[in-house]
Scaffold this motif. Structure first.
Motif, PDB file in Angstrom:
ATOM      1  N   GLY A 298       0.817  -1.201   0.000  1.00 27.07           N
ATOM      2  CA  GLY A 298       0.000   0.000   0.000  1.00 27.07           C
ATOM      3  C   GLY A 298       0.855   1.256   0.000  1.00 27.07           C
ATOM      4  N   ILE A 299       0.632   2.120  -0.990  1.00 29.13           N
ATOM      5  CA  ILE A 299       1.402   3.351  -1.131  1.00 29.13           C
ATOM      6  C   ILE A 299       0.554   4.537  -0.655  1.00 29.13           C
ATOM      7  CG2 ILE A 299       2.765   4.788  -2.682  1.00 29.13           C
ATOM      8  CD1 ILE A 299       3.685   1.846  -2.522  1.00 29.13           C
TER       9      ILE A 299
ATOM     10  N   ARG B  75      -2.540   5.369   8.492  1.00 32.73           N
ATOM     11  CA  ARG B  75      -3.460   4.412   7.853  1.00 32.73           C
ATOM     12  C   ARG B  75      -2.869   3.001   7.826  1.00 32.73           C
ATOM     13  NH1 ARG B  75      -7.516   6.813   4.005  1.00 32.73           N
ATOM     14  NH2 ARG B  75      -7.515   4.727   3.083  1.00 32.73           N
ATOM     15  N   ASP B  76      -3.709   2.025   8.149  1.00 27.60           N
ATOM     16  CA  ASP B  76      -3.266   0.625   8.147  1.00 27.60           C
ATOM     17  C   ASP B  76      -3.017   0.099   6.741  1.00 27.60           C
ATOM     18  OD1 ASP B  76      -3.390   0.477  10.911  1.00 27.60           O
ATOM     19  OD2 ASP B  76      -5.460  -0.259  10.928  1.00 27.60           O
TER      20      ASP B  76
ATOM     21  N   GLN C 131       1.739   1.054   3.658  1.00 26.75           N
ATOM     22  CA  GLN C 131       3.006   0.480   4.139  1.00 26.75           C
ATOM     23  C   GLN C 131       4.222   1.282   3.687  1.00 26.75           C
ATOM     24  OE1 GLN C 131       0.824  -2.148   2.365  1.00 26.75           O
ATOM     25  NE2 GLN C 131      -0.200  -1.906   4.343  1.00 26.75           N
ATOM     26  N   LEU C 132       4.050   2.123   2.666  1.00 28.83           N
ATOM     27  CA  LEU C 132       5.150   2.943   2.154  1.00 28.83           C
ATOM     28  C   LEU C 132       4.645   4.363   1.950  1.00 28.83           C
ATOM     29  CD1 LEU C 132       7.736   1.964  -0.559  1.00 28.83           C
ATOM     30  CD2 LEU C 132       6.625   4.211  -0.650  1.00 28.83           C
ATOM     31  N   VAL C 133       5.386   5.333   2.481  1.00 26.46           N
ATOM     32  CA  VAL C 133       5.013   6.739   2.350  1.00 26.46           C
ATOM     33  C   VAL C 133       5.955   7.414   1.352  1.00 26.46           C
ATOM     34  CG1 VAL C 133       4.821   8.963   3.533  1.00 26.46           C
ATOM     35  CG2 VAL C 133       4.049   6.863   4.666  1.00 26.46           C
ATOM     36  N   ASP C 134       5.375   8.048   0.342  1.00 23.73           N
ATOM     37  CA  ASP C 134       6.102   8.739  -0.723  1.00 23.73           C
ATOM     38  C   ASP C 134       5.966  10.243  -0.486  1.00 23.73           C
ATOM     39  OD1 ASP C 134       7.165   9.705  -3.069  1.00 23.73           O
ATOM     40  OD2 ASP C 134       5.925   8.483  -4.399  1.00 23.73           O
ATOM     41  N   VAL C 135       7.086  10.920  -0.226  1.00 21.83           N
ATOM     42  CA  VAL C 135       7.072  12.338   0.143  1.00 21.83           C
ATOM     43  C   VAL C 135       7.377  13.190  -1.087  1.00 21.83           C
ATOM     44  CG1 VAL C 135       7.988  14.090   1.709  1.00 21.83           C
ATOM     45  CG2 VAL C 135       7.861  11.689   2.455  1.00 21.83           C
TER      46      VAL C 135
END
Length: 405
Positions: free
Chosen positions: A17-18, A82-83, A86-90
């Motif tokens: 999940g992105i 958020r569940d 899994q990966l946060v793109d800044v």
């Protein structure tokens, strides 16, 4: 968990999940990469566009609908929590990179952060510390220098690493744009130090420095620099701008430009090879002109982003009567990244670099052991070079060492 396609019954990869923070120019480019990577390459994880965050509710919802994000948030902290992410793109301006990236890493997420890594060395150091602590928990963190993912440049790196150029003598990089030539272009966030950190130096020079160090396989150890701000006041914005559009000037009040318009600097690599750099947003007629050349004792190579499927290579060991630069069309299946694309001779473009970036990061996440490149530590090293450039320019081009740690 492995899933199965409802029609074929075949196993499908587990999802990743992105969540993306920011949705303007870079947000659109990153969205393209995440949407496409799993459709082109056989990946062990399937990227899913879970949520995008931005402060303007209407604008972020429109961006989510346009680019394929399942949900929209107006608070980046809610996105990080958020569940299904899994990966946060800044993809925000540089002044928020450190806060968002560190919070995401501490929340157990993997992180991709746009370049330059931060607005200061201190912020970048804090991000590296958070990434190192997260790596011990199995998380990965990568900085988004997308030009490393141009197949021709990845192939150039292979040629240098194989010794085809021999010992390096010169590296020269120019990155020229013209979107600030008009003095009536408005004062966007990219022209304010508190938001952007620096001007052409961080925006374009960061790419140039990263490419020079990546291709050479060694670091810059010192620089001598000049910077200049040619237009020191610009019209204030009447509304919100992504930073590259001339629309929105108020037509009345003016504000101070607090970043550089252009940077010119020389440098020395660890081996003793010499490097030169020019970054400007004031080169009339140049839209996105990134060019580089590397000269070694046994050969040279040259690249022009406006012809990004080509690499020029000269083998100096060949007889002089027949030697010279030759054009390599980098579209063969055994060239970097080309195994997923079209038959030979069918060109790729700028947007494909973000697909390749997503691919490489997914592979690193899935491996559980592979550290992605460029890492946050690589981003910190670039930040140290940029800081040395600014220090040198403040001292009228005095040679300034670059700290290596």
């Amino acid at each position: 968990m492995e899933q199965r396609d409802s029609e074929s019954g075949e196993a499908t990869p587990p999802t990743l999940g992105i969540g993306m923070v920011g949705y303007a120019f870079m947000g659109a480019a990153h969205s393209q990469g995440w949407r496409t990577a799993g459709r082109v390459f056989d990946l062990p994880l399937r990227p899913v566009l879970a949520a995008v965050a931005g402060r303007d509710r209407g604008a972020v919802r429109a961006a989510a609908a346009k680019h394929g994000w399942a949900a929209a948030e107006t608070d980046w902290r809610a996105l990080v929590a958020r569940d299904d992410v899994q990966l946060v793109d800044v993809c925000t301006p540089g002044d928020s990179h450190a806060e968002i990236a560190v919070a995401a890493l501490e929340a157990g997420k993997h992180v991709l952060c746009e370049k330059p890594l931060a607005n200061s060395v201190a912020e970048a150091e804090a991000m590296v510390a958070a990434a190192e602590a997260a790596a011990a928990r199995g998380q990965v963190a990568m900085v988004g220098f997308n030009y490393r993912r141009v197949p021709a440049l990845a192939y150039a790196r292979r040629l240098v690493a194989e010794g085809r150029l021999g010992a390096l003598r010169h590296v020269r990089v120019t990155y020229l744009q013209d979107w600030l030539v008009d003095p009536d272009f408005p004062l966007t966030w990219r022209l304010e130090r508190e938001h952007a950190g620096s001007g052409a130096l961080g925006d374009l020079g960061a790419h140039a420095v990263d490419l020079a160090q990546y291709l050479a396989g060694e670091l810059l150890v010192g620089v001598s620099a000049l910077t200049e701000t040619f237009v020191r006041e610009r019209p204030l914005l009447a509304g919100v701008s992504a930073g590259l559009s001339g629309a929105g000037a108020s037509g009345g009040a003016y504000g101070a430009v607090t970043v550089d318009d252009a940077a010119l600097f020389t440098g020395r690599l660890a081996s003793g090879a010499l490097a030169s750099f020019e970054a400007t947003r004031m080169a009339a007629g140049r839209k996105n002109a990134l060019r580089l050349e590397i000269n070694g004792e046994q050969g040279s190579l040259a690249f022009d982003l406006e012809r990004l499927n080509e690499l020029s290579f000269h083998d100096h060991t060949e007889p002089a009567a027949s030697a010279g630069f030759r054009r390599i069309l980098v579209t063969e299946p055994d060239h970097p990244y080309l195994e997923g694309w079209w038959p030979p001779g069918h060109a790729l473009g700028y947007e494909h670099t973000f697909v390749h970036q997503a691919r490489d990061l997914v592979l690193a996440v899935a491996s559980g052991t592979t550290a992605p490149a460029p890492s946050f530590a690589d981003g910190l090293q670039v930040q140290r070079v940029l800081a040395a450039v600014e220090e040198s320019a403040e001292k009228n081009a005095v040679y300034t060492p670059v700290p290596l740690r």
